[in-house]
Scaffold this active site. Structure first.
Site, short mmCIF file in Angstrom:
data_model
loop_
_atom_site.label_atom_id
_atom_site.label_comp_id
_atom_site.label_asym_id
_atom_site.label_seq_id
_atom_site.Cartn_x
_atom_site.Cartn_y
_atom_site.Cartn_z
N ASP A 1 -65.80 18.93 -5.81
CA ASP A 1 -66.49 18.03 -6.28
C ASP A 1 -67.80 17.18 -6.14
O ASP A 1 -68.67 17.50 -4.94
CB ASP A 1 -65.23 17.31 -5.79
CG ASP A 1 -65.52 16.47 -4.63
OD1 ASP A 1 -65.48 17.59 -3.52
OD2 ASP A 1 -65.21 15.94 -3.89
N GLU B 1 -63.79 16.89 -1.02
CA GLU B 1 -64.31 17.04 -0.19
C GLU B 1 -64.95 15.82 0.21
O GLU B 1 -65.16 15.01 0.84
CB GLU B 1 -65.34 18.01 -0.32
CG GLU B 1 -66.39 18.32 1.08
CD GLU B 1 -67.81 17.48 1.22
OE1 GLU B 1 -68.13 17.31 2.55
OE2 GLU B 1 -67.91 16.51 0.32
#
Length: 155
Positions: A83, A146
């Site tokens: 991400d 994350e």
């Protein structure tokens, strides 16, 4: 050692750049994440090389991917994440298209963490070719979420 790393990257520059371009184009902005887009790229890069990938999802589309090369001990885990944060303003190029300019690659996630993932995918393929010389196991993780606390990532 630094010279060896530089040679490795230089010899595989086109392959790494192709992987990075695909990862940057995968819109994994968190929220909503959509890490499954990058997980598919990881699977596409590794499975033809004979590296099995296992997907884990805590929510649909929020995919974590685990790939293993070798076996036994020691075990080394390399964790990357799929991400990225929203691109914000001020971009001079499309944030979801990798652009090479003056020896640098620009695009959302190139330095955190898609560039590192692209290199590790290439390293994983090299390790698989030389797996008979590998002592232990290398585990490569592509993790979800994350950028927002890792609640949907792997424990």
């Amino acid at each position: 050692m630094n010279e060896q790393v530089e040679r490795f990257v230089e010899n595989r520059r086109d392959s790494i750049l192709e992987l990075l371009s695909r990862l940057v184009a995968a819109k994994t902005v968190n929220p909503p994440g959509d890490e499954h887009l990058a997980a598919e790229i990881m699977r596409d890069a590794l499975e033809p090389a004979g590296i099995e990938c296992t997907a884990f999802e805590k929510e649909p589309g929020r995919t974590n991917m685990v790939a293993r090369i070798g076996s036994g001990r020691p075990k080394i885990l390399v964790a990357c994440h799929f991400d990225v944060v929203p691109p914000g303003s001020g971009w001079q190029t499309d944030p979801f298209a990798a652009v090479v300019r003056d020896g640098r690659v620009y695009g959302r996630g190139t330095s955190d963490n898609k560039g590192q993932l692209a290199v590790m995918l290439e390293v994983a393929r090299l390790l698989k070719k030389n797996e008979d010389q590998l002592i232990g196991e290398v585990i490569l993780v592509g993790a979800a979420d994350e950028e927002r606390g890792s609640g949907l990532g792997l424990e």
